[in-house]
Design an enzyme around this catalytic site. Sequence first.
Site, PDB file in Angstrom:
ATOM      1  CE  LYS A  13      -2.077  -1.135   3.877  1.00  0.00           C
ATOM      2  NZ  LYS A  13      -1.396  -2.420   4.183  1.00  0.00           N
ATOM      3  NE  ARG A  88      -5.028  -1.298   9.708  1.00  0.00           N
ATOM      4  CZ  ARG A  88      -3.908  -0.861   9.129  1.00  0.00           C
ATOM      5  NH1 ARG A  88      -3.845   0.324   8.586  1.00  0.00           N
ATOM      6  NH2 ARG A  88      -2.849  -1.624   9.119  1.00  0.00           N
ATOM      7  NE  ARG A 127       7.622  -2.195   6.424  1.00  0.00           N
ATOM      8  CZ  ARG A 127       6.308  -2.141   6.560  1.00  0.00           C
ATOM      9  NH1 ARG A 127       5.560  -1.619   5.614  1.00  0.00           N
ATOM     10  NH2 ARG A 127       5.749  -2.619   7.648  1.00  0.00           N
ATOM     11  NE  ARG A 160       5.658  -0.260  10.264  1.00  0.00           N
ATOM     12  CZ  ARG A 160       4.575  -0.313   9.490  1.00  0.00           C
ATOM     13  NH1 ARG A 160       4.551   0.329   8.340  1.00  0.00           N
ATOM     14  NH2 ARG A 160       3.514  -1.003   9.858  1.00  0.00           N
ATOM     15  NE  ARG A 171       1.693  -4.897  11.089  1.00  0.00           N
ATOM     16  CZ  ARG A 171       2.821  -4.754  10.388  1.00  0.00           C
ATOM     17  NH1 ARG A 171       3.960  -5.240  10.871  1.00  0.00           N
ATOM     18  NH2 ARG A 171       2.823  -4.112   9.247  1.00  0.00           N
TER      19      ARG A 171
HETATM   20  P1  AP5 Z   1       4.783  -1.593   1.957  1.00  0.00           P
HETATM   21  O1  AP5 Z   1       4.443  -0.780   0.742  1.00  0.00           O
HETATM   22  O2  AP5 Z   1       5.501  -0.916   3.059  1.00  0.00           O
HETATM   23  O3  AP5 Z   1       3.468  -2.368   2.470  1.00  0.00           O
HETATM   24  P2  AP5 Z   1       2.183  -1.830   3.210  1.00  0.00           P
HETATM   25  O4  AP5 Z   1       1.005  -2.481   2.570  1.00  0.00           O
HETATM   26  O5  AP5 Z   1       2.204  -0.341   3.295  1.00  0.00           O
HETATM   27  O6  AP5 Z   1       2.416  -2.513   4.617  1.00  0.00           O
HETATM   28  P3  AP5 Z   1       2.313  -1.922   6.089  1.00  0.00           P
HETATM   29  O7  AP5 Z   1       3.083  -2.819   6.989  1.00  0.00           O
HETATM   30  O8  AP5 Z   1       2.631  -0.464   6.122  1.00  0.00           O
HETATM   31  O9  AP5 Z   1       0.798  -2.130   6.324  1.00  0.00           O
HETATM   32  P4  AP5 Z   1       0.054  -2.119   7.648  1.00  0.00           P
HETATM   33  O10 AP5 Z   1      -1.342  -1.974   7.164  1.00  0.00           O
HETATM   34  O11 AP5 Z   1       0.315  -3.276   8.514  1.00  0.00           O
HETATM   35  O12 AP5 Z   1       0.696  -0.883   8.466  1.00  0.00           O
HETATM   36  P5  AP5 Z   1       0.229   0.588   8.759  1.00  0.00           P
HETATM   37  O13 AP5 Z   1       1.413   1.438   8.822  1.00  0.00           O
HETATM   38  O14 AP5 Z   1      -0.901   0.979   7.881  1.00  0.00           O
HETATM   39  O15 AP5 Z   1       5.639  -2.853   1.445  1.00  0.00           O
HETATM   40  C1  AP5 Z   1       6.201  -3.761   2.388  1.00  0.00           C
HETATM   41  C2  AP5 Z   1       7.605  -4.162   1.932  1.00  0.00           C
HETATM   42  O16 AP5 Z   1       7.508  -4.901   0.731  1.00  0.00           O
HETATM   43  C3  AP5 Z   1       8.532  -2.962   1.618  1.00  0.00           C
HETATM   44  O17 AP5 Z   1       9.819  -3.290   2.044  1.00  0.00           O
HETATM   45  C4  AP5 Z   1       8.478  -2.852   0.079  1.00  0.00           C
HETATM   46  O18 AP5 Z   1       9.691  -2.365  -0.437  1.00  0.00           O
HETATM   47  C5  AP5 Z   1       8.238  -4.289  -0.334  1.00  0.00           C
HETATM   48  N1  AP5 Z   1       7.380  -4.391  -1.520  1.00  0.00           N
HETATM   49  C6  AP5 Z   1       6.280  -3.638  -1.832  1.00  0.00           C
HETATM   50  N2  AP5 Z   1       5.731  -4.035  -2.993  1.00  0.00           N
HETATM   51  C7  AP5 Z   1       6.491  -5.093  -3.427  1.00  0.00           C
HETATM   52  C8  AP5 Z   1       6.417  -5.950  -4.581  1.00  0.00           C
HETATM   53  N3  AP5 Z   1       5.475  -5.785  -5.523  1.00  0.00           N
HETATM   54  N4  AP5 Z   1       7.357  -6.933  -4.690  1.00  0.00           N
HETATM   55  C9  AP5 Z   1       8.322  -7.089  -3.742  1.00  0.00           C
HETATM   56  N5  AP5 Z   1       8.447  -6.318  -2.645  1.00  0.00           N
HETATM   57  C10 AP5 Z   1       7.530  -5.327  -2.486  1.00  0.00           C
HETATM   58  O19 AP5 Z   1      -0.361   0.425  10.229  1.00  0.00           O
HETATM   59  C11 AP5 Z   1       0.481   0.140  11.326  1.00  0.00           C
HETATM   60  C12 AP5 Z   1      -0.333   0.093  12.601  1.00  0.00           C
HETATM   61  O20 AP5 Z   1      -0.942   1.370  12.848  1.00  0.00           O
HETATM   62  C13 AP5 Z   1      -1.519  -0.894  12.607  1.00  0.00           C
HETATM   63  O21 AP5 Z   1      -1.121  -2.202  12.955  1.00  0.00           O
HETATM   64  C14 AP5 Z   1      -2.445  -0.260  13.651  1.00  0.00           C
HETATM   65  O22 AP5 Z   1      -2.001  -0.529  14.945  1.00  0.00           O
HETATM   66  C15 AP5 Z   1      -2.258   1.229  13.372  1.00  0.00           C
HETATM   67  N6  AP5 Z   1      -3.205   1.736  12.372  1.00  0.00           N
HETATM   68  C16 AP5 Z   1      -2.908   2.266  11.148  1.00  0.00           C
HETATM   69  N7  AP5 Z   1      -4.020   2.621  10.511  1.00  0.00           N
HETATM   70  C17 AP5 Z   1      -5.059   2.308  11.329  1.00  0.00           C
HETATM   71  C18 AP5 Z   1      -6.471   2.401  11.206  1.00  0.00           C
HETATM   72  N8  AP5 Z   1      -7.045   2.884  10.103  1.00  0.00           N
HETATM   73  N9  AP5 Z   1      -7.227   1.982  12.251  1.00  0.00           N
HETATM   74  C19 AP5 Z   1      -6.675   1.493  13.373  1.00  0.00           C
HETATM   75  N10 AP5 Z   1      -5.349   1.344  13.540  1.00  0.00           N
HETATM   76  C20 AP5 Z   1      -4.541   1.755  12.525  1.00  0.00           C
HETATM   77 MG    MG Z   2       2.346   1.067   4.855  1.00  0.00          MG
END
Ligand code: AP5
Ligand code: MG
Length: 215
Positions: A13, A88, A127, A160, A171
Amino acid sequence: MKIILLGPPGAGKGTQAALLMGKYSIPQISTGDMLRAAVQAQSPMGIEAKKHMDAGGLVPDSVVIGIVRERLQEDDCRGGFILDGFPRTLPQADSLKQVLVDLDQELDSVISLQVDTDALVERLTGRRTCADCGKGCHLRFDPPAQDGSCRYCGGELVQRDDDREVTIRNRMKVYQEQTAPLEDYYREQGLLVTVDGMSDISVVQQAIQAALQDC
Ligand code: AP5
Ligand code: MG
Ligand code: ZN
């Protein structure tokens, strides 16, 4: 263009949102990034949010909805936005609907990235994020500079806190239980587009852009 990027942890994402931001000149709104900034600033909200984030659980809806409602009212969102990691839960999706009605805006598309569990774990464990500019990379799939620093600014790369395997598994469980139902929610509204997220970063980006041309 008003887009939601949906998908499990590690689906890409953030990576795809950054590319779309460049292509369409609209802001990426990542609730995860905003919450991590609050944690870093040690604000009362950040201190509370950190407990949930470290456990791999969700931060309470009321907190996240408040952050997004404020952010969407800023001027740079008038021409569109990319929501990354929000909504979410069903209550978050319902609240977003109301916020958009209030702002007289409508979503164009909800892109759901499909990636196998094993690939997700590999992506998250490899990552790294730049401590200076915040850009992400991957030790294998999107490598840093040769000296191991950020290839954009030379900053130090860090892992992270929630990218440890046990937290990753939680997660993913939380995603299946609380966020996956949003696929049906948006499918019923005719907004859902599923995109194969297993290919290379640039191929996935092309597939997303192709999907957005139809809307
Ligand atoms: P990356 O692009 O970083 O993936 P992502 O989908 O953004 O993954 P996240 O871990 O950020 O998602 P998340 O939903 O768990 O975390 P968030 O920060 O939103 O890609 C991952 C890796 O893969 C990178 O190294 C990249 O280079 C590589 N990659 C990407 N595409 C690739 C491909 N095609 N091929 C190979 N490699 C690839 O949330 C974190 C925490 O915050 C949550 O757990 C929760 O506690 C809180 N939170 C956030 N939003 C909310 C909400 N709306 N409600 C409640 N709690 C929330
Ligand atoms: Mg992300
Ligand atoms: Zn950097």
